[in-house]
Design a protein around this motif. Structure first.
Motif, mmCIF file in Angstrom:
data_model
loop_
_atom_site.group_PDB
_atom_site.id
_atom_site.type_symbol
_atom_site.label_atom_id
_atom_site.label_comp_id
_atom_site.label_asym_id
_atom_site.label_seq_id
_atom_site.Cartn_x
_atom_site.Cartn_y
_atom_site.Cartn_z
ATOM 1 N N ASP A 98 -37.169 -12.111 -68.444
ATOM 2 C CA ASP A 98 -37.534 -10.785 -68.840
ATOM 3 C C ASP A 98 -38.995 -10.474 -69.168
ATOM 4 O OD1 ASP A 98 -37.099 -8.186 -69.980
ATOM 5 O OD2 ASP A 98 -35.765 -8.743 -71.329
ATOM 6 N N LYS A 99 -39.766 -9.591 -69.177
ATOM 7 C CA LYS A 99 -41.005 -9.241 -69.353
ATOM 8 C C LYS A 99 -42.063 -10.704 -68.749
ATOM 9 C CE LYS A 99 -40.386 -6.590 -73.419
ATOM 10 N NZ LYS A 99 -40.565 -6.600 -74.988
ATOM 11 N N LEU A 100 -42.034 -10.507 -67.321
ATOM 12 C CA LEU A 100 -42.779 -11.454 -66.663
ATOM 13 C C LEU A 100 -43.550 -11.148 -65.594
ATOM 14 C CD1 LEU A 100 -42.836 -14.616 -66.356
ATOM 15 C CD2 LEU A 100 -41.004 -14.679 -64.711
ATOM 16 N N SER A 101 -44.686 -11.474 -65.569
ATOM 17 C CA SER A 101 -45.847 -10.874 -64.620
ATOM 18 C C SER A 101 -46.434 -12.232 -64.131
ATOM 19 C CB SER A 101 -47.078 -10.254 -65.319
ATOM 20 O OG SER A 101 -47.901 -9.953 -64.746
ATOM 21 N N ILE A 102 -46.206 -12.262 -62.797
ATOM 22 C CA ILE A 102 -46.705 -13.576 -61.735
ATOM 23 C C ILE A 102 -47.477 -12.921 -60.686
ATOM 24 C CG2 ILE A 102 -46.016 -15.681 -60.538
ATOM 25 C CD1 ILE A 102 -43.423 -15.128 -61.962
ATOM 26 N N ASN A 103 -48.723 -13.469 -60.443
ATOM 27 C CA ASN A 103 -49.418 -13.206 -59.295
ATOM 28 C C ASN A 103 -48.793 -13.643 -58.081
ATOM 29 O OD1 ASN A 103 -51.365 -12.142 -61.144
ATOM 30 N ND2 ASN A 103 -52.469 -14.069 -61.519
ATOM 31 N N ARG A 104 -47.932 -14.610 -57.791
ATOM 32 C CA ARG A 104 -47.462 -15.124 -56.635
ATOM 33 C C ARG A 104 -45.874 -14.859 -56.663
ATOM 34 N NH1 ARG A 104 -50.903 -20.887 -56.471
ATOM 35 N NH2 ARG A 104 -52.982 -19.969 -56.834
ATOM 36 N N PHE A 105 -45.385 -15.883 -55.720
ATOM 37 C CA PHE A 105 -43.961 -15.596 -55.622
ATOM 38 C C PHE A 105 -43.223 -16.424 -56.761
ATOM 39 C CE2 PHE A 105 -44.469 -14.797 -51.137
ATOM 40 C CZ PHE A 105 -43.059 -14.047 -50.931
ATOM 41 N N ILE A 106 -41.889 -15.916 -57.075
ATOM 42 C CA ILE A 106 -41.042 -16.875 -57.823
ATOM 43 C C ILE A 106 -40.351 -17.606 -56.852
ATOM 44 C CG2 ILE A 106 -39.267 -17.161 -59.461
ATOM 45 C CD1 ILE A 106 -40.105 -14.401 -60.786
ATOM 46 N N ASN A 107 -40.441 -18.776 -56.802
ATOM 47 C CA ASN A 107 -39.962 -19.758 -55.637
ATOM 48 C C ASN A 107 -38.735 -20.596 -56.329
ATOM 49 O OD1 ASN A 107 -39.305 -21.418 -53.661
ATOM 50 N ND2 ASN A 107 -41.431 -22.121 -53.287
ATOM 51 N N LEU A 108 -37.552 -19.879 -56.007
ATOM 52 C CA LEU A 108 -36.362 -20.384 -56.217
ATOM 53 C C LEU A 108 -35.691 -20.784 -54.868
ATOM 54 C CD1 LEU A 108 -35.129 -17.597 -58.851
ATOM 55 C CD2 LEU A 108 -35.355 -20.141 -59.212
ATOM 56 N N SER A 109 -36.328 -21.118 -53.983
ATOM 57 C CA SER A 109 -35.553 -21.795 -52.644
ATOM 58 C C SER A 109 -34.791 -23.133 -53.156
ATOM 59 C CB SER A 109 -36.532 -21.730 -51.812
ATOM 60 O OG SER A 109 -37.434 -22.985 -52.036
ATOM 61 N N HIS A 110 -33.647 -23.054 -52.456
ATOM 62 C CA HIS A 110 -32.968 -24.486 -52.468
ATOM 63 C C HIS A 110 -32.407 -24.562 -53.946
ATOM 64 C CE1 HIS A 110 -35.434 -25.108 -48.736
ATOM 65 N NE2 HIS A 110 -34.233 -25.236 -48.373
ATOM 66 N N ALA A 111 -32.278 -23.537 -54.596
ATOM 67 C CA ALA A 111 -32.009 -23.668 -55.942
ATOM 68 C C ALA A 111 -30.309 -23.781 -56.074
ATOM 69 C CB ALA A 111 -32.492 -22.787 -56.970
ATOM 70 N N PHE A 112 -29.760 -24.248 -57.047
ATOM 71 C CA PHE A 112 -28.180 -24.172 -57.065
ATOM 72 C C PHE A 112 -27.901 -23.610 -58.393
ATOM 73 C CE2 PHE A 112 -24.164 -25.514 -58.308
ATOM 74 C CZ PHE A 112 -23.341 -26.214 -57.288
ATOM 75 N N PHE A 113 -27.148 -22.521 -58.393
ATOM 76 C CA PHE A 113 -26.747 -21.875 -59.730
ATOM 77 C C PHE A 113 -25.289 -22.019 -59.915
ATOM 78 C CE2 PHE A 113 -30.689 -19.725 -58.119
ATOM 79 C CZ PHE A 113 -31.075 -19.011 -58.993
ATOM 80 N N GLY A 114 -24.898 -22.557 -60.990
ATOM 81 C CA GLY A 114 -23.560 -22.785 -61.218
ATOM 82 C C GLY A 114 -22.940 -21.610 -61.659
ATOM 83 N N ILE A 115 -21.975 -21.726 -62.636
ATOM 84 C CA ILE A 115 -21.378 -20.423 -63.114
ATOM 85 C C ILE A 115 -22.396 -19.924 -64.147
ATOM 86 C CG2 ILE A 115 -19.212 -19.675 -64.399
ATOM 87 C CD1 ILE A 115 -17.905 -22.034 -63.748
ATOM 88 N N ALA A 116 -23.163 -18.816 -63.653
ATOM 89 C CA ALA A 116 -24.106 -18.078 -64.391
ATOM 90 C C ALA A 116 -24.208 -16.655 -64.239
ATOM 91 C CB ALA A 116 -25.422 -18.825 -64.086
#
Length: 466
Positions: A118-136
């Protein structure tokens, strides 16, 4: 007994080994049955994931909120590669202030619980490649960034929501598998970025109140339902290889092109299965007016992209539900039947739930109902005969049946001596409005011939000129 494989994401050597390739293949090809998180030991967390009868141990960094806060305030780079994150809320970490970062890398990370960006400013990519999300449950609220990369990521079950976000680059879901996850985009400004869902799997995909000024590519994508509601399409949406059971285009404005096949995707039944998703959770099936408006939008879309056969099918569906939306005389009996059912349910006590006559008296103006009934019969007749001008061959078949029937009548009423002569006189009457005979059947046949030949000419010319 086969030795259990261990994937150690805390070891830099892992990312240059063959084990990385094995893990990548597991993410994009296998379904994880369950997982178990072990106790934190020496700043590391071991997560055991099960695939059928096989188990794999994954070792992640255990990271605290204080460590994340130091990264944000210090280097402005949030490096969560190979980390285990549980119940993450960046707004609380930053005390309800905007977090401004230069980079956010969370490749090969593990997430579970309530995750809030929430309320996040980034100049580049948010890199979540190959991430594992469980029960979320993952929420991206008020995010301003170049884009997000979910390539080859896995989500066991839950929900991922994007609300009031602004993207400037690309949104990548290639090879991501969210088979038991609902993905929602609400009030999102996609800018001119390209969105790729190539080989993406999700339970449901929602686009609600979005302005889609970018190209969306659904390449070999699988989902149970896909919903576009209150959206504006400005460019192309390629659904050619998209597999789904339900689809919705409710209240959408199409200024671009939607590549989709009427028969290939069984659009008629897919839309009929759809639901109007209310903002307060009051979801309900589509009304006949809502169904008609979606088929009309698709009819115009098929015309613009040159799918003329699909245009005809969408037009027939539109006219069918437009006819059903007209209140005729039968609506009185339907209203009475509905009211009796409500009264019986409430033990014959008057209730505000009664519909029809008590709801809108003007609707049941008798003369209006008669006129509406005539309109419904008119629409139904011309729909059955020629598909509302889309089936010239059906009009010819109907004409042939009328000529044959009138010829047989003339034969048995002794207007003609032989069946051949009777059919000839019938055809002459149908095509030239009669031969001077004063038989009542010939008058009706001449009128029908005038109407149906005009109807056939319009339908045929429409087909040829397109």
């Amino acid at each position: 007994m086969e030795e259990k494989k261990i994937f150690d994401f805390t070891d830099d050597a892992f990312f240059d080994s063959t084990k990385k390739e094995i893990y990548d293949e597991l993410l994009i090809k296998k379904d994880f049955t369950d997982y178990y998180v072990h106790e934190i030991d020496d700043g590391k967390v071991t997560v055991t994931i099960n695939i059928g009868s096989k188990s794999y141990d994954c070792i992640f960094f255990a990271i605290t909120s204080e460590s994340i806060k130091e990264m944000i305030q210090g280097k402005k780079i949030l490096n969560l590669r190979g980390c285990y994150i549980n119940n993450f809320d960046i707004e609380k970490i930053c005390h309800n202030k905007w977090a401004h970062l230069d980079a956010f890398d969370a490749q090969y990370s593990f997430w579970e619980g309530k995750i809030t960006f929430d309320k996040l400013s980034i100049n580049r990519f948010i890199n979540l490649s190959h991430a594992f999300f469980g029960i979320a449950n993952v929420k991206f609220n008020l995010i301003d960034c170049y884009g997000i990369d979910f390539e080859s990521s896995y989500f066991k079950s839950g929900e991922m929501t994007f609300s009031f976000c602004s993207f400037k680059g690309s949104l990548i879901f290639e090879l991501a598998r969210f088979k038991n996850t609902v993905v929602k985009f609400e009030h999102v400004d996609f800018g001119n970025l390209d969105i790729s869902f190539d080989q993406f799997q999700a339970r449901s995909i929602f686009f609600l109140d979005d302005k889609l000024a970018s190209h969306i590519q659904f390449g070999i994508c699988e989902t149970e339902s896909i919903v576009f509601q209150d959206c504006i399409f400005e460019k192309t949406i390629n659904c050619e290889y998209l597999k789904f059971e339900k689809i919705s285009f409710l209240n959408c404005i199409n200024l671009g092109q939607i590549t989709i096949g009427w028969d290939k995707h069984d659009i008629l039944h897919a839309i009929k299965k759809g639901i109007n998703y209310g903002r307060l959770g009051n979801n309900k099936p589509f009304t006949v007016d809502e169904l008609a408006s979606q088929f009309r939008m698709l009819k115009e879309n098929f015309h613009n992209i040159g799918y003329y056969d699909d245009e005809d099918k969408a037009y027939r569906a539109y006219m069918k539900y437009k006819r059903k939306s007209i209140n005729g005389i039968l609506s009185i009996f339907q209203s009475i039947k509905c009211n009796l059912r409500i009264l019986k349910k409430n033990h014959w006590k008057k209730t505000p739930q009664l519909v029809g006559l008590t709801e809108n008296k003007s609707t049941f103006n008798f003369f209006r109902l008669i006129w509406n009934s005539i309109r419904k019969v008119f629409f139904f007749t011309f729909g059955m005969i020629g598909g509302y001008g889309t089936k010239p061959f059906s009009i010819l078949v109907t004409s042939g049946v009328i000529v044959a029937c009138c010829g047989i009548i003339n034969y048995f009423t002794k207007e003609s001596h032989t069946i051949r002569e009777a059919l000839y006189q019938s055809a002459l009457t149908f095509l030239t409005i009669g031969d001077g005979s004063n038989h009542f059947v010939n008058v009706i046949e001449g009128f029908l011939g005038l109407v149906l030949m005009s109807y056939f000419t319009v339908a045929l010319v429409r087909k040829l000129l397109r």
